[in-house]
Scaffold this active site. Structure first.
Site, mmCIF file in Angstrom:
data_model
loop_
_atom_site.group_PDB
_atom_site.id
_atom_site.type_symbol
_atom_site.label_atom_id
_atom_site.label_comp_id
_atom_site.label_asym_id
_atom_site.label_seq_id
_atom_site.Cartn_x
_atom_site.Cartn_y
_atom_site.Cartn_z
ATOM 1 N N GLY A 29 -15.556 -10.347 -13.462
ATOM 2 C CA GLY A 29 -16.273 -9.068 -13.420
ATOM 3 C C GLY A 29 -17.777 -9.200 -13.377
ATOM 4 O O GLY A 29 -18.475 -8.234 -13.080
ATOM 5 N N CYS A 238 4.876 10.509 3.505
ATOM 6 C CA CYS A 238 4.349 10.033 4.784
ATOM 7 C C CYS A 238 5.151 10.664 5.928
ATOM 8 O O CYS A 238 6.383 10.613 5.930
ATOM 9 C CB CYS A 238 4.425 8.510 4.863
ATOM 10 S SG CYS A 238 4.039 7.868 6.505
ATOM 11 N N CYS A 241 7.057 7.494 7.767
ATOM 12 C CA CYS A 241 8.067 6.638 7.136
ATOM 13 C C CYS A 241 8.643 7.258 5.875
ATOM 14 O O CYS A 241 9.444 6.638 5.198
ATOM 15 C CB CYS A 241 7.481 5.259 6.821
ATOM 16 S SG CYS A 241 6.444 5.251 5.358
ATOM 17 N N CYS A 263 0.795 7.024 6.011
ATOM 18 C CA CYS A 263 0.368 5.883 5.200
ATOM 19 C C CYS A 263 -0.935 5.299 5.748
ATOM 20 O O CYS A 263 -1.047 5.055 6.951
ATOM 21 C CB CYS A 263 1.405 4.759 5.270
ATOM 22 S SG CYS A 263 2.951 5.118 4.474
ATOM 23 N N CYS A 269 3.827 0.950 6.437
ATOM 24 C CA CYS A 269 4.464 2.076 7.127
ATOM 25 C C CYS A 269 5.392 1.569 8.234
ATOM 26 O O CYS A 269 6.531 2.017 8.365
ATOM 27 C CB CYS A 269 3.374 2.975 7.706
ATOM 28 S SG CYS A 269 3.963 4.600 8.200
#
Lengths: 288, 362, 201
Positions: A29, A238, A241, A263, A269
């Site tokens: 980080g 979606c 899909c 997607c 997808c």
């Protein structure tokens, strides 16, 4: 014609970047300054990610590049071609086949495994930058773990709007120490940052910073007890899909402003469609 | 039925082909060659060398041709090429006192050793379009004389002898290099000067102008401006002495600035400094003014909050390759972040709408 | 110049260092794992693994401290020829190399500053073996817990208590490498780790 080195960068530059990556992994980080080089593509277009990828790739790798989750957006195509040309690596669009994935703004839907490396392109690595423009000040704040300003900002949102009004590049805290910018991924992707099996590397070229999350690092999105963090997405399935668990792009499909949702992760997808999942805008019945 | 857009690769190839065609323009017009650009657009070549940080007129001319005359694009090409070059070593410091001056003027002394040499300048041209240039034609030869020999001493040296200007002692500390180390604040003067010499000319000009208009005004006189060639030498360890490896044209500007004195210093003049590759006097003067403004802290002056005094602001925003890249990246797709903002705004509007209804009901 | 000095570098520097770096990175990202690393044939007493780490990470910008028996004319000449790294003492080094006994005590190495914790040394510790796991590790890079063979415990417990400051360690033995970043919590079989507060006091 000039012959460029493997993966374009000279060896000394790669060593410098590799040293920064190791320190980044050792201090999860924390933003390690590095002497970013001028790349043959513009700053802001993934030069940080490209330099990190160039420093980690070997000829045995299979490389995938996504922008906004998609393999076929022009900048993803351009970066993929760059490494095909300069590093001779195999490329793929299949998330599972890739060993190194460079991304802009998304984490793939498919959970990554421990043989993979995810490289993020980062525009502004400093999560405190929009609260304090001076690098000298924000560096001090990180050293003192002085993150009050960030909490004040988030709380002001709550008091004004009733919600935290940050929807992407949502700040996280790493291992209880450094506040980190996850790059402009939607906050929907934030929960995938922590406890990931893959190595996550972040490169900011113009701002000359590299940072990292080793696998299985503890990452928490900043929040408040009475306003817990909530990953959100469009409340639809979606259209192609029928997935209900993926992040969706919204498309305008006719002159009257008709919408459909698809997607953003094109590989996810397509794999679902190939497996027989058909959404309502794709000749299927209703979204599951 | 919806079909996802594909074919990014072909779109890019086609765009490149079209670009190449546009670059060439009308094929019935003779093509420019690189030597023509180098010789006839030499100030553009100079700017590309200065901001590209690479002294190579032929490559700069090629970059200008490739970039269709977009100088920032040309600078970018040069920078990207420069990064890939191996480094054999560093030259010895150049001696601008030994410059073979094509131009040398002082705004502070009417006459001085080495003389005033006007040189090839636009300064006193009347800015009238010269329609004769539109037709081809030979240029009559300019009058010439024997070149002066010997050093041309710096104006500031004369002021220094009287103690009227701050000392600028020689410092042999190797300067930092922002192309090899990440920029870190506070930046010392050597690092600031390195950043300024490759800084965008327009940005530097704007900042310098702002100091003249009162944003940290520092009352600059052009003590001297000189343009000419200097030899570049490099120490060769195997030989044990320095060898001349070439020469470069430089523009140097030293400003003499007012200074009231402080608790520790008697009143004296101070210095601003500009040094740029090629003939680039607008840039060199601007650099000197901005350099002087950035020195407020070491000279014990007040921070007036002026942009040109703010080293972090100046250094982080002066590089046109960084700036243009980040600015133009907002052309790239941001579907994902925009989508998350769309959802948020809808959610906040819904919440606000609900809130109003509740208020009305109460 | 000795033949030994000129030989033993990476035959194909960009490919060998790319592979070697991936081994070091995997080791640093996943403390407790052992990675293969090859391509270097340094002069004795350096292990091939230590040689590969040095060739991958060192150059003119990284002062190196050679501790104890590792500081030989042959090693110096080899390192100078292949990397150009300047030699220095422990207090100014970016990398230090030697056996654990030669490298300790750790107090003299740079551990970074509060604003730049990355400006700290990385110690390359030559180990007789990496196959005798003696410590339990927890922290970033580790799913639940991992085991690693360490030359001792207390020094590592103290080092991790300095986080985000501290040293990072690369262990080399033969042609294998492991690593222990400062972020790893080191537990031994019969002692509890110091908490961060106690450690920094």
């Amino acid at each position: 014609m000039i012959e460029y080195n493997f993966a374009y960068l000279d060896e000394q530059t790669k060593r410098m970047i590799r040293r920064a990556i190791l320190k980044g992994l050792a201090i999860p980080g924390y933003q390690v300054p590095f002497a970013s080089r001028e790349m043959p593509m513009p700053y802001g277009w993934g030069t940080g990610g490209v330099q990190v990828s160039a420093a980690v790739l070997t000829p045995d790798d299979t490389f995938k590049v996504i922008d906004q989750g998609a393999d076929d957006t022009t900048n993803a195509v351009s970066i993929r071609t760059f490494f095909e040309r300069t590093a001779g690596v195999q490329t793929t669009t299949a998330t599972q086949e890739a060993t190194v994935i460079q991304t802009r703004h998304r984490i793939p839907e498919e959970p990554l495994n421990d043989g993979q490396i995810l490289v993020y392109q980062v525009p502004i690595p400093e999560p405190l930058r929009f609260l304090e423009p001076r690098e000298s000040e924000t560096r001090k704040m990180h050293s003192l773990e002085e993150y009050g300003l960030m909490h004040v900002k988030l709380y002001e949102d709550i008091s004004r709007h009733g919600h935290i009004a940050t929807s992407y590049a949502y700040p996280v805290k790493v291992e209880g120490r450094y506040v980190m910018d996850p790059s402009p991924i939607p906050k929907f992707d934030n929960p995938k940052l922590g406890d990931m099996a893959a190595i996550q590397l972040f490169g900011a070229g113009r701002e000359q910073r590299i940072y990292a999350l080793p696998p299985y690092t503890q990452v928490t999105s900043l929040d408040f007890e009475d306003h817990p963090f909530e990953a959100s997405k469009a409340d639809h399935g979606c259209g192609m899909c029928a997935a209900t668990d993926s992040y969706l792009d919204e498309l305008i499909i006719d002159d009257t402003g008709g919408r459909m949702f698809v997607c953003s992760d094109t590989d996810y997808c397509e794999a679902r469609q190939a497996a027989g999942h058909i959404g309502k805008d794709n000749g299927g019945k209703d979204a599951a | 039925m919806y079909v996802a857009v594909k074919g990014g690769e072909r779109a890019i190839e086609n765009a490149h082909a079209w670009l190449a065609e546009e670059r060439r323009g009308d094929v019935t017009i003779a093509e420019l060659d690189v030597a023509q650009i180098r010789e006839q657009l030499s100030l553009a070549v100079n700017r590309v060398m200065a901001e590209g940080s690479l002294y190579d007129p032929d490559l700069a001319a090629l970059a200008i041709k490739q970039a269709r005359g977009d100088l920032i694009e040309a600078i970018f090409l040069i920078r990207a090429y420069r990064t890939t070059l191996p480094r054999f070593g560093a030259s010895a410091p150049v001696d601008t006192g030994a410059m073979a001056c094509d131009r040398r003027i002082s705004a502070t002394f009417k006459d001085l050793p080495g003389g005033q040499i006007l040189g090839p300048t636009f300064d006193y041209t009347h800015r009238l379009l010269d329609f004769k240039l539109a037709a081809e034609g030979d240029v009559p030869e300019a009058p010439s004389r024997e070149a002066q020999t010997g050093d041309v001493p710096h104006v500031t040296g004369f002021l220094n002898r009287e103690g009227l200007i701050e000392e600028a002692p020689q410092d042999d500390t190797p300067p930092p290099d922002l192309t090899r180390e990440p920029l870190e604040m506070p930046a010392d003067r050597a690092l600031r000067l390195q950043a300024l010499t490759r800084a965008d000319e327009g940005f530097t000009l704007g900042l310098a102008y702002s100091t003249q208009r009162g944003y940290a005004r520092n009352h600059a006189f052009v003590g001297e401006l000189r343009i000419g060639k200097v030899p570049v030498e490099m120490d060769i360890p195997e030989l044990g002495f320095a060898v001349e490896i070439g020469e470069v044209t430089l523009t140097e500007c030293e400003t003499v600035n007012q200074f009231k004195g402080s608790k520790t210093e008697p009143p004296q003049f101070t210095r601003g400094y500009g040094l740029v590759f090629g003939q680039a006097e607008r840039k060199a003067i601007s650099m000197a003014l901005v350099d002087r403004a950035l020195r407020w802290e070491e000279l014990g002056e007040d921070n007036l909050g002026a942009p040109a005094q703010d080293a972090e602001f100046v250094l982080y925003h002066a590089d046109n390759i960084q700036a243009t890249g980040f600015l133009e990246h907002i052309k790239l797709p941001h579907y994902v972040d925009f989508q998350s903002e769309l959802e948020l705004v809808r959610k906040l509007r819904n919440a606000a709408g609900t809130g109003q209804v509740q208020e009305a009901a109460e | 110049m000795q033949a030994e000095t000129l030989s033993g570098g990476f035959a194909d520097p960009s490919l060998h260092s790319a592979h070697a770096f991936r081994s070091v990175m995997e080791a640093m990202a996943r403390p407790g794992t052992l990675q293969d690393i090859s391509g270097a044939a340094p002069p004795a007493p350096l292990s091939p693994a230590a040689g590969a780490v040095l060739l991958t990470l060192c150059d003119t910008e990284t002062p190196v401290y050679l501790a104890g028996d590792a500081d030989t004319d042959a090693v110096r000449a080899w390192l100078a020829f292949h990397t150009g790294a300047p030699m220095t003492g422990p207090s100014h080094c970016t990398f230090a190399l030697g056996t654990w006994d030669a490298l300790t005590p750790l107090e003299t190495y740079p551990i970074g500053t509060a604003e730049y914790p990355d400006r700290s040394a990385t110690l390359i510790v030559e180990c007789p073996t990496l196959d005798a796991p003696s410590a339990t590790l927890k922290g970033p890079g580790i799913k639940e817990s991992a085991m690693l063979s360490l030359p001792e415990h207390d020094a590592f417990v103290k080092n991790s208590a300095l986080f985000p400051l501290g040293l990072d360690f690369i262990f080399t033995s033969g042609s294998r490498v492991a690593a222990l970043p400062r972020s790893t919590e080191v537990l031994c079989a019969d002692s509890k780790p110091l908490s961060r507060e106690e450690g920094s006091a």
